[in-house]
Design an enzyme around this catalytic site. Structure first.
Site, short mmCIF file in Angstrom:
data_model
loop_
_atom_site.label_atom_id
_atom_site.label_comp_id
_atom_site.label_asym_id
_atom_site.label_seq_id
_atom_site.Cartn_x
_atom_site.Cartn_y
_atom_site.Cartn_z
CB THR B 162 -5.00 3.24 -8.14
OG1 THR B 162 -5.08 4.46 -8.96
CG2 THR B 162 -4.94 3.73 -6.76
CE LYS B 188 -3.99 7.17 -7.58
NZ LYS B 188 -5.57 7.29 -7.69
CB THR B 199 -9.51 10.57 -9.29
OG1 THR B 199 -10.65 9.82 -9.01
CG2 THR B 199 -8.88 10.81 -10.22
CG ASN B 406 -14.24 4.03 -16.83
OD1 ASN B 406 -13.75 3.98 -15.41
ND2 ASN B 406 -13.46 4.76 -17.56
CB THR B 411 -17.71 -4.78 -8.07
OG1 THR B 411 -18.94 -4.88 -8.91
CG2 THR B 411 -17.52 -3.44 -7.95
#
Lengths: 411, 411
Positions: B162, B188, B199, B406, B411
């Site tokens: 990702t 990953k 995750t 973070n 979004t």
């Protein structure tokens, strides 16, 4: 008490005076050089006629020397004459010498005030792992004792600050059927700009008389206030909250009506809560304050466990900082909080906007949600729908400033 | 096994090929548009003759749909034909629809490959709380299946990334007395640049035959590798590690000598460990890698609990980032890690420099200590002196970049 519900505010009003607002309390401060900043670093709170004292202390197994010493005193006697506090050095991880120093700090105060041995509690806050400079401490106590008076509550509150960015002091005048009593308080918080700072201290005074059997109620109120906040999840070696009851109002809790008892407890809870909230708001680098309300659990303990766990998630805290309404992080954190739940019963709401209902994502007005996340203070509601208990936790965000404060300052 | 001690490296060497290095494995990837970046987002690992499969999955109660589906499959049958993975969408918190989609994803793959129903596991990684676009997924699978071949291990590894900043892929050729076998793997990690990413995925292949009774050993090795890392303490909804054993080398674990079994287990552990370490090194915003070794505990579990707790302390992680040798934070964190200890028996050492010995602070060369803290990788030793167990945890620091990643991505 399943739900935390306190609403008796009409029975009290804010007044000046801090910890000296209640009758029978004197305070003073001095500057002895423990703080590099040159600000006051010794504080004494004195009750000439004595007061019943109640304490809660850190659960950290590396409890600092003054914590060990004060716990020992309180286990033998609760009728005390006061507390002496130094800031700038936590006297933690200092071995046997540290314990001797904590005792000597109390004794010196007792000698100067002609108080009985073991009648002064001792608190320290500051750097961990360095011996206390007792010459400085003694000179500070010598300077403070002659200055003790009824108007120096604020001076005392200032002397316990380390890197707090604002003073945390409140006093309430409480109207009971039986008469008027006062509650004063101050705290210092989690502005741990120096990397080894150790942390929360709170001192609360009242002129209502409280007997030893008030201990359980004291602990319950602490649990719902000071133990409901989290800045970074690290419990310091020095955390201490002390309550002194002088009885100088001539009123005694034991003799109050049930209604009056309720009012006093609520006012005391308001005091604890406000001091606790101020600590979170002054958390290291904090830019937002969030109240996490966890509902519908089988026990209050479950609700508290979940609230704390989510409040400590780095992913949740950075999302709060960024003002990003990524609620998936809260659900993800909830799923590992250690409380068995049914994912299909879980709901999540931000203020008045539900985003997840009984396990299903909802469509919602993203703009409205973003507006809530942009506020400096808001509430998050989590409902497990498996019981009727609830709890709340107050926390702050995790900002660049937090990292800066805790990473950049070199020893 | 009280101590974690593996040293058989002379028995294997690194080779190319990733998950396709062992005999019997084919892989392919495709780009179907689930990732905004336009990079490959569908990966298939296929074993035409079938393989015994072993899996460990997230303990998060909001386990994503593909986790629930894959666990169900493995509980009924371990002889499988492969796994299909999508990145860009975690298919987590998606309710019943999510579960239907996960099943459909596997079925579609099985149909195209004429494999039995329930012979393909399914994994997803990406944003939480959004429905999977099944049209895209089907088109990706349709594109990938005809491309399956023995040389595309790296393509598969790329398709599961990702926001990982580097490819995580290894293959080992292991020389046993009985013959040569291979182990391949890719993972990953926790480069969760998109705020809702979920995750860790890891896929390991071998051409040694492993029977169902290898499950316990598999879990033990996972516990000591993947479960010994922590980036931010948040356990995602999708964490999955799968091991496929094709037996195409014609060798079977069950028939190996004790020495060969040991060599294989050690090589597999090396594989798991290396994939896990790569995840930490690519942790969000990580600038330093620390190995925390906890010794002298009564149980391995105690050592692990302490190691993880300290590794997750925000105060410790920011200190690592700042390169500030403020060891008081580690002691403070240790004191609340939830393991009963005697503070007067505790010692703390950074690489070869002891700073705290049986509860007493030591004098040490600050310059040397600062030099260690300035390294990109170092070890921290904590000794409780109350038993002979030990464990280690790998972690990274908490940097501005972590907060940026973070908090800032909206979004």
């Amino acid at each position: 008490m399943k739900k935390e519900n306190f609403q008796m505010k009409s029975h009290w009003r804010k007044i000046d005076g801090g910890v000296c607002a209640p009758l029978g309390f004197q305070a003073a401060s001095a500057t002895c050089g423990l703080k590099v900043s040159g600000k006051s670093d010794i504080g004494i709170l004195s009750i000439e006629k004595g007061a019943n004292a109640f304490g809660v202390f850190t659960k950290n197994q590396f409890a600092a020397a003054p914590v060990i010493h004060s716990k020992n005193i309180l286990s033998e006697n609760i009728v005390l004459r006061g507390v002496v506090v130094n800031s700038g050095n936590a006297n933690a991880c200092t071995g046997r010498q540290g314990l001797d120093d904590a005792k000597a700090m109390g004794s010196y105060c007792e000698d100067l005030l002609k108080a009985p041995q073991g009648s002064f509690l001792v608190c320290s806050t500051g750097v961990i792992g360095r011996p206390l400079d007792m010459n400085k401490v003694r000179s500070g106590i010598s300077e403070a004792v002659p200055k003790l008076n009824e108007y120096s509550g604020t001076e005392f509150a200032k002397s316990i600050m380390t890197t707090d960015t604002f003073l945390k002091e409140i006093a309430l005048e409480v109207s009971l059927e039986a008469g008027t009593i006062r509650i004063g308080g101050c705290s210092k918080g989690a502005g741990m700009i120096h990397p080894d700072m150790a942390t929360m201290l709170a001192f609360v005074s009242t002129d209502l008389g409280l007997e030893a059997d008030f201990q359980d109620e004291f602990k319950e109120l602490i649990q719902l206030s000071f133990n409901s906040i989290t800045v970074d999840g690290d419990t310091s070696t020095n955390d201490t909250c002390l309550l002194f009851a002088s009885a100088s109002s001539q009123l005694h809790y034991r003799s109050l009506s049930l209604g009056d008892k309720r009012i006093f407890r609520d006012a005391l809870f308001e005091m604890f809560t406000e001091l606790a909230r101020l600590i979170v708001k002054d958390g290291e680098g904090a830019t937002r304050f969030a109240e996490i309300v966890v509902r519908g659990t089988k026990s209050t303990e479950d609700a508290r466990k979940i609230g704390r766990y989510i409040a400590n998630s780095k992913l949740v805290k950075t999302a709060l900082f960024g003002g990003d309404p990524n609620w998936g992080r809260i659900i993800c954190s909830l799923g590992t909080a250690g409380v068995l739940l049914d994912p299909e019963n879980v709901s999540l709401t931000f203020e008045e906007i539900p985003v997840f209902n009984h396990g299903k994502p909802l469509s919602y007005d993203l703009k409205k949600l973003e507006e809530i996340f942009s506020r400096s203070e808001y509430r998050i509601f989590i409902d497990l729908a498996q019981g009727d208990c609830e709890s709340r936790v107050w926390t702050c965000d995790l900002s660049y400033e937090y990292v800066k404060i805790n990473a950049e300052y070199t020893t």
